[in-house]
Design an enzyme around this catalytic site. Structure first.
Site, PDB file in Angstrom:
ATOM      1  N   GLU A   1      13.198  63.354  40.519  1.00  0.00           N
ATOM      2  CA  GLU A   1      12.560  64.300  41.698  1.00  0.00           C
ATOM      3  C   GLU A   1      13.694  64.750  42.455  1.00  0.00           C
ATOM      4  O   GLU A   1      13.919  64.471  43.657  1.00  0.00           O
ATOM      5  CB  GLU A   1      11.806  63.028  42.325  1.00  0.00           C
TER       6      GLU A   1
ATOM      7  N   GLU B   1       9.749  51.110  50.032  1.00  0.00           N
ATOM      8  CA  GLU B   1       9.133  52.516  49.974  1.00  0.00           C
ATOM      9  C   GLU B   1      10.095  53.429  50.715  1.00  0.00           C
ATOM     10  O   GLU B   1       9.552  54.110  51.805  1.00  0.00           O
ATOM     11  CB  GLU B   1       7.735  52.623  50.129  1.00  0.00           C
TER      12      GLU B   1
ATOM     13  N   HIS C   1      18.273  57.840  40.735  1.00  0.00           N
ATOM     14  CA  HIS C   1      17.042  57.729  41.562  1.00  0.00           C
ATOM     15  C   HIS C   1      17.412  57.402  42.857  1.00  0.00           C
ATOM     16  O   HIS C   1      17.134  56.273  43.644  1.00  0.00           O
ATOM     17  CB  HIS C   1      16.199  56.591  41.064  1.00  0.00           C
TER      18      HIS C   1
ATOM     19  N   TRP D   1       3.227  53.752  38.718  1.00  0.00           N
ATOM     20  CA  TRP D   1       4.259  53.626  39.560  1.00  0.00           C
ATOM     21  C   TRP D   1       3.623  52.624  40.587  1.00  0.00           C
ATOM     22  O   TRP D   1       2.524  53.089  41.157  1.00  0.00           O
ATOM     23  CB  TRP D   1       4.844  54.762  40.454  1.00  0.00           C
TER      24      TRP D   1
ATOM     25  N   GLU E   1       5.748  58.806  36.524  1.00  0.00           N
ATOM     26  CA  GLU E   1       5.018  58.038  38.014  1.00  0.00           C
ATOM     27  C   GLU E   1       3.692  58.648  38.077  1.00  0.00           C
ATOM     28  O   GLU E   1       3.637  59.777  38.297  1.00  0.00           O
ATOM     29  CB  GLU E   1       5.952  58.418  39.139  1.00  0.00           C
TER      30      GLU E   1
HETATM   31  O1  IFM Z   1       8.454  55.381  45.579  1.00  0.00           O
HETATM   32  C1  IFM Z   1       8.477  56.578  44.998  1.00  0.00           C
HETATM   33  C2  IFM Z   1       9.582  56.803  43.956  1.00  0.00           C
HETATM   34  O2  IFM Z   1      10.909  56.273  44.376  1.00  0.00           O
HETATM   35  C3  IFM Z   1       9.654  58.262  43.835  1.00  0.00           C
HETATM   36  N1  IFM Z   1       8.487  58.878  43.650  1.00  0.00           N
HETATM   37  C4  IFM Z   1       7.455  58.612  44.539  1.00  0.00           C
HETATM   38  C5  IFM Z   1       7.382  56.954  44.979  1.00  0.00           C
HETATM   39  C6  IFM Z   1       6.357  56.836  45.726  1.00  0.00           C
HETATM   40  O3  IFM Z   1       6.766  57.506  47.045  1.00  0.00           O
END
Ligand code: IFM
Length: 475
Positions: free
Chosen positions: A180, A428, A135, A421, A374
């Site tokens: 992602e 952030e 991540h 999430w 998420e």
């Molecule tokens: O905080 C992020 C996360 O690490 C990955 N997906 C989107 C979230 C919000 O921006």
């Protein structure tokens, strides 16, 4: 854990329209760099985010993940909080620089020990551990050798995956390779908004490929080591032409859909890059880095596709518009500014776009089980005079998106679970601590955690395995 909130909790039967399928997985998610802190402890090496945070102007107010939520030291308290909320599952990521401080080579057992303890703590509380291997916190020394633009990183990732599996594989059933990869490639090497802060379109496409290759190699290694469930999490865009009747807008949407979605989904689930995206990439880079056999590796079977969704995209043709830095080759394409309700990070709220997205993946990649890994909203609410955090806006966001999930399920989408999430407010990325996505409020001065009203609402959703029109806070 001080605030209390009254949530309606009758046991009246739920209408099937608001009940989730039996066995639906309920969880919350976090990521290592966003919550752990302890960046210099127990042999952890530097990551690209440590470097990025120390580069002036990159991260809001110079914030860093040095301490974050101090989860490294508070994981016992945090797992107790998860158990109190009734989470069945917890999605967390492993910090590669804790395991192999140089990205390759010697293993730092003290890093593995931490995840060992965390995993045991979860299992001891009846919470199923769902591990994400990457991540975004790449070991800095791998970046120094080319990062994801280099094939070596893909190969190193597979080795790292095996190391982690060898330690946790007896207890962790679900393994997610990447979170992602769009962000890693396009924000990391395109706009430079994320670490490592590179702005080079050729590197974007090399990174896309090596991330996918890394996934495929790791998936194969995990599978042969006996992993029960292997997955990857994408953040596919729910992209629509602003005017579906306008051919130029439809063409703009094809390009954006290609760059965000098909460039990942097609090799993963169909075994080859789409022709139009091969042509698109070739405008920026010689494609010889895609070797014979790579697409077959990327096409390794997965058991579930993780989908992260927050907000839709609407695009149109607008001649003269320069290419977006995080979408090379999109000159003449304009993204519509968010309209209607937005969260405090400026993202448009449109639950129906989630249904559309899930329906589309189900239609175009049939037989793909999915999990929302998420979904959530940034709102800055802090404690009120009564000490509680009344984040009704977040409850509405979550409620709307869970209804969108139910709609998709009613259309036949094989949706297996939902992870909010995030478990708690955290770092952030480029926004530092300025944006709060948590179900649980974190006071970064005292590190006190206080479940927001949304946490109590979610607890009730989990208990019921469903929603209720009467189930809103305080009713
Ligand atoms: O905080 C992020 C996360 O690490 C990955 N997906 C989107 C979230 C919000 O921006």
């Amino acid at each position: 854990m001080t605030a209390t909130v009254s949530v309606e909790s009758s046991d009246e039967p739920l209408a099937s329209g608001v009940r989730f399928p039996d066995g639906f997985v309920w969880g919350a998610a976090t990521a290592s760099y966003q919550i752990e802190g302890a960046v210099n402890e127990d042999g952890r090496g530097p990551s690209i985010w440590d470097t990025f945070c120390r580069t002036p102007g990159r991260v809001h107010a110079g914030h860093t993940g040095d301490v974050a939520c101090d989860h490294y030291h508070r994981y016992v308290e945090d797992v107790a909080m998860m158990a109190d909320l009734g989470l069945a599952s917890y999605r967390y990521s492993i910090a590669w620089p804790r395991i192999q401080p140089d990205g390759t080579g010697p293993v730092n057992t003290r890093g593995l020990d931490f995840y060992d303890r965390l995993t045991d703590e979860l299992i001891g509380k009846g919470i199923d551990p769902v591990v994400t291997l990457y991540h975004w916190d790449l070991p800095q020394s791998l970046e120094d050798r080319g990062g994801w633009a280099s094939r070596e990183t893909a190969e190193a990732f597979a080795e790292y995956a095996q190391i982690v599996h060898a330690r946790l594989g007896d207890r962790v059933r679900t393994w997610t390779t990447l979170n992602e990869p769009w962000c890693s490639a396009y924000l990391g090497y395109g706009s430079g908004r994320h670490a490592p802060g590179v702005t080079d379109p050729a590197s974007v496409f090399k990174a896309v490929h090596h991330l996918l290759l890394g996934h495929g190699l790791a998936a194969r290694a995990l599978r042969s080591a006996g992993a029960q469930s292997v997955s990857i999490t994408l953040n596919p865009a729910s992209v629509l032409p602003l005017d579906p009747e306008n051919a130029a807008d439809v063409e703009a949407a094809r390009i954006v859909d290609g760059l965000n979605n098909r460039i990942f989904l097609d090799p993963l689930l169909r075994g080859q890059y789409p022709d139009d995206m091969r042509e698109h990439m070739a405008r920026f880079v010689d494609l010889s880095f895609i070797r014979d056999g790579d697409e077959a590796i990327i096409n390794a079977p997965i058991d579930v596709l993780g989908v992260n969704y927050y907000t839709p995209s609407y695009v149109s043709a607008k001649p003269g518009t320069p290419s977006a830095p995080d979408a090379p080759g999109t000159d003449g394409v304009a993204w519509r500014e968010p309209v209607g309700p937005i969260t405090d990070i400026g993202w448009q709220i449109e639950p129906a776009a989630l249904t559309r997205l899930l329906d589309r993946i189900h239609r175009d990649y049939p037989g793909t089980p999915m999990m929302i890994t998420e979904n959530g909203a940034s709102y800055g609410d802090g404690p009120s005079e009564d000490g509680a955090i009344h984040d009704t806006n977040r409850i509405e966001y979550l409620d709307g998106h869970l209804r969108a999930c139910l709609d998709a399920i009613s259309h036949g989408v094989d949706l297996r679970g939902y992870f909010a999430w995030s478990l708690m407010d955290n770092f952030e990325w480029a926004e530092g601590y300025a944006k709060r996505f948590g179900l649980v409020h974190v006071d970064y001065t005292t590190q006190q955690r206080v479940p927001k009203d949304s946490a109590r609402w979610y607890q009730e959703v989990i208990r019921r395995n469903g929603l209720t029109d009467q189930g809103r806070i305080g009713e």
